[in-house]
Design a protein around this motif. Structure first.
Motif, PDB file in Angstrom:
ATOM      1  N   ARG A  31       7.556   8.554  10.372  1.00 41.34           N
ATOM      2  CA  ARG A  31       5.863   7.181  10.821  1.00 41.34           C
ATOM      3  C   ARG A  31       6.356   5.787  10.978  1.00 41.34           C
ATOM      4  O   ARG A  31       7.544   5.583  10.349  1.00 41.34           O
ATOM      5  CB  ARG A  31       4.914   7.688  10.050  1.00 41.34           C
ATOM      6  N   ASN A  32       5.624   5.598  12.376  1.00 43.94           N
ATOM      7  CA  ASN A  32       5.673   4.744  12.370  1.00 43.94           C
ATOM      8  C   ASN A  32       5.470   3.695  11.261  1.00 43.94           C
ATOM      9  O   ASN A  32       4.634   4.237  10.656  1.00 43.94           O
ATOM     10  CB  ASN A  32       4.938   4.493  13.738  1.00 43.94           C
ATOM     11  N   LEU A  33       5.688   1.786  11.135  1.00 45.29           N
ATOM     12  CA  LEU A  33       5.656   1.706  10.213  1.00 45.29           C
ATOM     13  C   LEU A  33       3.976   1.043  10.562  1.00 45.29           C
ATOM     14  O   LEU A  33       3.492   0.893  11.353  1.00 45.29           O
ATOM     15  CB  LEU A  33       5.980  -0.070  10.855  1.00 45.29           C
ATOM     16  N   ASN A  34       2.986   0.500   8.986  1.00 47.45           N
ATOM     17  CA  ASN A  34       1.730   0.531   9.242  1.00 47.45           C
ATOM     18  C   ASN A  34       1.907  -0.883   9.200  1.00 47.45           C
ATOM     19  O   ASN A  34       2.433  -2.123   8.399  1.00 47.45           O
ATOM     20  CB  ASN A  34       0.935   1.160   8.150  1.00 47.45           C
ATOM     21  N   LEU A  35       1.003  -2.111   9.800  1.00 48.19           N
ATOM     22  CA  LEU A  35       1.549  -3.481  10.316  1.00 48.19           C
ATOM     23  C   LEU A  35       0.519  -3.789   9.409  1.00 48.19           C
ATOM     24  O   LEU A  35       0.574  -4.730   8.496  1.00 48.19           O
ATOM     25  CB  LEU A  35       0.316  -3.502  11.888  1.00 48.19           C
ATOM     26  N   ASP A  36      -0.979  -3.417   8.945  1.00 47.41           N
ATOM     27  CA  ASP A  36      -1.274  -3.506   7.303  1.00 47.41           C
ATOM     28  C   ASP A  36      -0.004  -3.768   6.224  1.00 47.41           C
ATOM     29  O   ASP A  36      -0.963  -5.324   5.445  1.00 47.41           O
ATOM     30  CB  ASP A  36      -2.546  -3.232   7.284  1.00 47.41           C
ATOM     31  N   GLN A  37       0.416  -2.899   5.994  1.00 51.57           N
ATOM     32  CA  GLN A  37       1.306  -2.804   4.691  1.00 51.57           C
ATOM     33  C   GLN A  37       2.181  -3.844   5.321  1.00 51.57           C
ATOM     34  O   GLN A  37       3.021  -4.554   4.526  1.00 51.57           O
ATOM     35  CB  GLN A  37       1.911  -1.624   4.852  1.00 51.57           C
ATOM     36  N   VAL A  38       3.224  -4.392   6.924  1.00 50.20           N
ATOM     37  CA  VAL A  38       3.444  -5.500   6.755  1.00 50.20           C
ATOM     38  C   VAL A  38       3.181  -6.494   6.790  1.00 50.20           C
ATOM     39  O   VAL A  38       3.350  -7.369   6.462  1.00 50.20           O
ATOM     40  CB  VAL A  38       4.172  -5.022   8.099  1.00 50.20           C
ATOM     41  N   GLN A  39       2.012  -6.775   6.942  1.00 51.26           N
ATOM     42  CA  GLN A  39       1.542  -7.616   7.024  1.00 51.26           C
ATOM     43  C   GLN A  39       1.521  -8.105   5.291  1.00 51.26           C
ATOM     44  O   GLN A  39       1.233  -9.554   4.833  1.00 51.26           O
ATOM     45  CB  GLN A  39      -0.275  -7.719   7.861  1.00 51.26           C
TER      46      GLN A  39
END
Length: 301
Positions: A2-10
């Protein structure tokens, strides 16, 4: 995968910047268990440990450092997309990505933004300071809209380049120094002089001027920032050779950044040439044309 979750990357970026999961939770207004869940899900998705949790500090693994480096770019790109959508939804004209070289002074750029605000208040500018080579490459890749570049530059592909400004190079000398009426290569080589770094076209321009006189002196100090060099001159630490950026009208006053310094012409004269670069495929974009027109209003042949 699955694509990365930007909230998790942040969340991971915040841990890298702040050093602890608790500090990241506070900064992001998240519950501490949510921060831990974000990291656990990221690690599970990527199949790699990202964070080493210590008693007081959290540190990144090599895999975590790689994700943070790429994650910063992803977050910046996402912010740019959101800003573009917001501006279009509000009826604003758009955001233009403009790059400039470090040699363009802090005096010239505010004049550009002031004129743009008067002429096209709906256009905003995202400004990056890049080398001319990097700006040309990013124009070609489509990640920039306009660039101020040191000349000469070879146009290629979809990128067009045209001359913009020709500014005289001058010697900026501390107020208390006994200075000649003109700064020659021989005089300057015997002084404590400061310059941009060897990787810049500004350095190569000055080095070529010395070479024509059979000289190859080394600068006492190298700083790729005009205002920093001017400040050091004002404090009496040495001489700097920089462009004298007259306003884009005939007979303009000497730029205010040089107030209090002795300004001497170079002998023989030396000129810094700048160009404007853009992609031919965007010549009808109204926001880009507005910034281009504001830049052309500051042109000096």
């Amino acid at each position: 995968m699955r694509n990365l979750n930007l909230d998790q990357v942040q969340t991971l970026v915040a841990i890298a910047d702040l050093g602890t999961l608790a500090a990241a939770a506070q900064a992001l207004h998240l519950a501490p268990p949510t921060v831990s869940l974000h990291i656990s899900e990221l690690e599970s998705r990527l199949g790699a440990a990202l964070v080493v949790r210590g008693r007081r500090q959290a540190s990144l693994t090599p895999a975590g450092e790689a994700l943070v480096a790429g994650g910063r770019r992803l977050l910046a790109g996402a912010d740019e997309v959101v800003e573009q959508v917001r501006r279009r939804a509000q009826g604003l004209e758009g955001l233009v990505r403009l790059a400039t070289t470090a040699g363009v002074s802090a005096g010239l750029l505010p004049r550009l933004l002031e004129r743009l605000a008067r002429q096209s208040p709906g256009v905003d500018v995202k400004l990056d300071v890049l080398s001319s080579a990097e700006a040309m490459a990013r124009l070609g890749a489509g990640t920039l809209d306009l660039a101020i570049v040191a000349m000469p530059q070879a146009a290629g592909g979809d990128v067009q380049v045209r001359p913009w400004r020709t500014d005289p190079m001058v010697a900026l000398i501390p107020p208390a120094w006994d200075a000649p009426a003109q700064a020659t290569p021989q005089w300057l080589a015997g002084q404590r002089w400061m310059s941009f770094g060897p990787a810049t076209q500004m350095y190569r321009l000055i080095a070529g001027w010395f070479a024509q006189a059979g000289l190859n002196p080394r600068p006492r100090m190298e700083l790729n920032h005009p205002l920093a060099l001017r400040s050091l001159v004002g404090a009496g630490h040495g001489v700097a050779v920089l462009p004298l950026e007259q306003p884009g009208v005939a007979g303009g006053d000497v730029e205010q950044d040089n107030a209090g310094l002795q300004v001497r012409p170079l002998s023989p004269p030396l000129w810094r040439e700048l160009g404007l670069a853009r992609r031919a495929s965007q010549v009808h974009d109204t926001a880009i044309l507005a910034v281009w027109a504001a830049l052309e209003s500051l042109a000096v042949p």
